[in-house]
Design a protein around this motif. Structure first.
Motif, PDB file in Angstrom:
ATOM      1  N   HIS A  14      31.637  54.257  89.216  1.00  0.00           N
ATOM      2  CA  HIS A  14      32.851  54.074  88.947  1.00  0.00           C
ATOM      3  C   HIS A  14      33.277  54.101  87.428  1.00  0.00           C
ATOM      4  O   HIS A  14      32.308  53.884  86.959  1.00  0.00           O
ATOM      5  N   GLN A  15      34.297  54.502  86.906  1.00  0.00           N
ATOM      6  CA  GLN A  15      34.883  54.366  85.427  1.00  0.00           C
ATOM      7  C   GLN A  15      35.534  53.140  85.332  1.00  0.00           C
ATOM      8  O   GLN A  15      35.753  52.756  83.972  1.00  0.00           O
ATOM      9  N   SER A  16      36.104  52.361  86.384  1.00  0.00           N
ATOM     10  CA  SER A  16      36.733  51.173  86.312  1.00  0.00           C
ATOM     11  C   SER A  16      36.673  50.455  87.462  1.00  0.00           C
ATOM     12  O   SER A  16      36.604  50.995  88.308  1.00  0.00           O
ATOM     13  N   LEU A  17      37.067  49.253  87.263  1.00  0.00           N
ATOM     14  CA  LEU A  17      37.245  48.195  88.435  1.00  0.00           C
ATOM     15  C   LEU A  17      38.446  47.500  88.300  1.00  0.00           C
ATOM     16  O   LEU A  17      38.757  47.026  87.165  1.00  0.00           O
ATOM     17  N   LEU A  18      39.029  47.349  89.513  1.00  0.00           N
ATOM     18  CA  LEU A  18      40.331  46.398  89.365  1.00  0.00           C
ATOM     19  C   LEU A  18      39.793  44.882  89.548  1.00  0.00           C
ATOM     20  O   LEU A  18      39.111  44.684  90.493  1.00  0.00           O
ATOM     21  N   VAL A  19      40.223  44.077  88.670  1.00  0.00           N
ATOM     22  CA  VAL A  19      40.151  42.753  88.828  1.00  0.00           C
ATOM     23  C   VAL A  19      40.974  41.781  89.617  1.00  0.00           C
ATOM     24  O   VAL A  19      42.137  42.150  89.229  1.00  0.00           O
ATOM     25  N   THR A  20      40.431  41.185  90.247  1.00  0.00           N
ATOM     26  CA  THR A  20      41.248  40.405  91.485  1.00  0.00           C
ATOM     27  C   THR A  20      41.268  38.720  90.919  1.00  0.00           C
ATOM     28  O   THR A  20      40.198  38.211  90.485  1.00  0.00           O
ATOM     29  N   ARG A  21      42.211  38.079  91.324  1.00  0.00           N
ATOM     30  CA  ARG A  21      42.145  36.549  91.457  1.00  0.00           C
ATOM     31  C   ARG A  21      42.919  36.256  92.688  1.00  0.00           C
ATOM     32  O   ARG A  21      44.131  36.595  92.810  1.00  0.00           O
ATOM     33  N   ASN A  22      42.178  35.752  93.427  1.00  0.00           N
ATOM     34  CA  ASN A  22      42.891  35.314  94.706  1.00  0.00           C
ATOM     35  C   ASN A  22      43.421  36.342  95.662  1.00  0.00           C
ATOM     36  O   ASN A  22      44.553  36.478  96.165  1.00  0.00           O
ATOM     37  N   GLY A  23      42.819  37.854  95.594  1.00  0.00           N
ATOM     38  CA  GLY A  23      43.017  38.924  96.088  1.00  0.00           C
ATOM     39  C   GLY A  23      44.182  39.443  95.317  1.00  0.00           C
ATOM     40  O   GLY A  23      44.548  40.623  95.921  1.00  0.00           O
TER      41      GLY A  23
END
Length: 184
Positions: free
Chosen positions: A151-160
């Motif tokens: 991957h070139q980036s990841l989506l960061v989550t908080r409680n989905g």
């Protein structure tokens, strides 16, 4: 690695380049350029837009490559063309696809005129679950996800909920600073 959390490295959604899924490719090109001009020049520029859906939640990403690929609609005829080279396709095989599907046969100027009719939602990348990481995950976990998923980036989550983006360049900066601190 030391206990560094993703939330310390991520770019929050509010500080990242965004666009609505109903915007056009032309709008996306302009939005990305404007975001790059506004962003802190001491950091890496944005190379993608996060895409908001109708519910005002992030539903996708639109990279520079997605935008260029979106100009040639015949790529839709090729199954997951974005992944071909990752699976060991040879240069000659990729060339045969270019010729066989008559990609880029029209002048680019003709294709570019269509940018006002192409919708972001039709060309954006819809991230899979493997492209999400919790904000409390550690740097070593993120490093593994980047490498294993290419991957070139990841989506960061908080409680989905998506709250930010972790770019490979930001992770590399942190890792390279740690390597240099070792003072071998």
């Amino acid at each position: 690695m030391i206990d560094i959390r993703i939330k310390e490295l991520m770019v929050p959604v509010a500080q990242y380049a965004t666009i609505d899924e109903d915007a056009t490719l032309y709008d996306a090109v302009v939005a990305l350029e404007e975001a790059q001009n506004r962003y802190d020049q001491s950091k890496y520029v944005h190379r993608a837009l996060l895409v908001f859906g109708k519910n005002k939640r992030i539903v996708g990403k639109l990279s520079q490559l997605d935008m260029i690929r979106g100009l040639e609609p015949k790529y839709d005829q090729i199954v997951d063309s974005s992944q071909l080279s990752r699976f060991g396709m040879t240069k000659s095989y990729l060339e045969s696809i270019l010729k066989g599907h008559e990609l880029w046969q029209k002048p680019l100027s003709d294709l570019c005129r269509k940018a006002g009719n192409i919708k972001v939602k039709d060309i954006m990348h819809k991230p899979t679950e493997s492209e999400h990481i919790d904000e409390d995950a550690t740097l070593d976990r993120a490093t593994h996800v980047f490498i294993a998923g290419c991957h070139q980036s990841l989506l960061v989550t908080r409680n989905g909920e998506i709250v930010g983006i972790l770019r490979l360049t930001d992770l590399f900066d942190k890792v390279s600073a740690m390597v240099k601190a070792c003072a071998l």
